[in-house]
Design an enzyme around this catalytic site. Sequence first.
Site, PDB file in Angstrom:
ATOM      1  CB  SER A  65      65.356  57.848  29.449  1.00 22.16           C
ATOM      2  OG  SER A  65      66.243  57.804  30.553  1.00 22.16           O
ATOM      3  CG  ASN A 117      18.307  41.097  42.984  1.00 19.65           C
ATOM      4  OD1 ASN A 117      18.985  41.976  43.510  1.00 19.65           O
ATOM      5  ND2 ASN A 117      17.833  40.051  43.653  1.00 19.65           N
ATOM      6  CD  GLU A 145      58.414  49.690  25.891  1.00 19.77           C
ATOM      7  OE1 GLU A 145      59.486  49.141  25.666  1.00 19.77           O
ATOM      8  OE2 GLU A 145      58.331  50.773  26.495  1.00 19.77           O
ATOM      9  CG  HIS A 173      61.251  29.458  14.604  1.00 19.95           C
ATOM     10  ND1 HIS A 173      60.756  28.540  15.495  1.00 19.95           N
ATOM     11  CD2 HIS A 173      60.910  29.011  13.364  1.00 19.95           C
ATOM     12  CE1 HIS A 173      60.164  27.560  14.825  1.00 19.95           C
ATOM     13  NE2 HIS A 173      60.233  27.828  13.533  1.00 19.95           N
ATOM     14  CE  LYS A 192      66.416  54.126  26.423  1.00 20.34           C
ATOM     15  NZ  LYS A 192      66.366  52.881  25.672  1.00 20.34           N
TER      16      LYS A 192
HETATM   17  N1  ARG Z   1      25.007  47.178  43.350  1.00 18.68           N
HETATM   18  C1  ARG Z   1      24.332  45.945  43.148  1.00 18.68           C
HETATM   19  C2  ARG Z   1      25.065  45.094  42.111  1.00 18.68           C
HETATM   20  O1  ARG Z   1      25.845  45.634  41.413  1.00 18.68           O
HETATM   21  C3  ARG Z   1      22.932  46.204  42.690  1.00 18.68           C
HETATM   22  C4  ARG Z   1      21.974  45.116  43.015  1.00 18.68           C
HETATM   23  C5  ARG Z   1      21.716  45.063  44.484  1.00 18.68           C
HETATM   24  N2  ARG Z   1      20.812  44.026  44.813  1.00 18.68           N
HETATM   25  C6  ARG Z   1      20.654  43.600  46.092  1.00 18.68           C
HETATM   26  N3  ARG Z   1      19.824  42.668  46.283  1.00 18.68           N
HETATM   27  N4  ARG Z   1      21.368  44.120  47.059  1.00 18.68           N
HETATM   28  O2  ARG Z   1      24.874  43.946  41.987  1.00 18.68           O
END
Ligand code: ARG
Length: 439
Positions: free
Chosen positions: A278, A111, A291, A157, A284
């Site tokens: 084209s 995390n 675009e 405009h 073209k």
């Molecule tokens: N692939 C996960 C993400 O992008 C990584 C973190 C995963 N954490 C967990 N507790 N499963 O968030």
Amino acid sequence: MKKKLWGGRFKKLQDPEFEDFSCSMYFDYRLAKYDVLGSIAHSKMLGKCGIIPKKDAGAIIKGLNVILKEIEADKFIYDFTAEDIHTNIQNALEKKIGKPALRLHTARSRNDQVALDTRMYCRDKAKEIYDLVSALQNSLLDFTKENKDVIIPGLTHMQHAQPVLLSDQIEAYVWMLARDKRKLHYAYHTADFMPLGACALAGTSLKIDRKYVAKQLGFKALCENTMDAVSDRDFVIEMLEAASLIAMHLSRIASDLVLWTTPEFEFVQIDQQFCTGSSIMPQKVNPDFLELVRGMTGRIYGNLFSVLTMMKGLPLTYNRDMQWDKQPLFDSVEKACKALSIFAKMIKGIKVNKANIERALLDESLYATDLAEYLVAKGLDSRQAHSVIGKLVATTLERKRRISALTLSELKKFSDKFEKDALKLLDPKVSVASRKKGR
Ligand code: ARG
């Protein structure tokens, strides 16, 4: 089932279809370099603080440096069946150095690890995009120097308004891009807080040194609140906002250029290198690059909205929903980089068709405001002056006369303030020179 960073309490294997759905390798491999750099800093800290044996830290760092070199040389063999890039690097290290690798993930969770990697990616890309924006600004400024004295009909405009310097219009684009740079600068600083040490959400009882890690990775400060550290994606949104602003600006420039390349205008010619033909109409040469850039804006906004929506209503702290921040982020960053780089090259190849521009400037209605201001200078109030010139324009149009062909006595029928010098105003150079730049 592939080797995971978890599994002790599981009695069943993951459903293979879900395993595939859950895998982020096919996009988060882009974080590989940052993941390794983060791990090197982390293991140095673990060794220094005596949390893991110095010898193991040394082996980990050595192994990670080999992996880093492989990644940088494009030689690292990614395992696209790994759950994510963090798992892939961990497994690769285990393969290289064996047991000491099992200590790398001490005092860390994916995390805080993924937050770190993504922040590092955002910092790098904010800088890279900043430089690409600067390069485009330089191309535009070179273009203004080559076409210093060119005057075009300025539009409001999409109707003829007043003559303006082409260089002023191009500089307007340069200012748009200057605001993009401010936004990128801000995005960089939003990302520049170090989350590692937050672990899953609550930090760790192990005596880590977060400041040491931050310093090694060049972060200006720590994410102070560990729960915020793992659940914040504002820095991703900030990058997506910067990309959106850039895309919107490029799209507007593209629109002007597309208009100027139409046969109705033919003010400029885009180098064929940036056009497409084209399949049915042999004549073209279409401005497809412009675009594509204009159309890309929808996708870039979509990426921003995708992450804003994904984050909305997420309870604290980390939730797996957040894995979906990456594809939009990578997509916006990569598209912005490409579009900016090609745009700068394309601007260099633009040819200006002065004859057509001069023809457009023959429309004398472009000087109506100058004539009204002439009368104001002679003492009429601005409403009166506006009305006199309005009538003058309408009458000459009805009678198919050019204002410049009117005699002084004909002019005086509209206002006795007119003198011969009024007709001198029907000139693009005089018009532009008379309006001191409001700078
Ligand atoms: N692939 C996960 C993400 O992008 C990584 C973190 C995963 N954490 C967990 N507790 N499963 O968030």
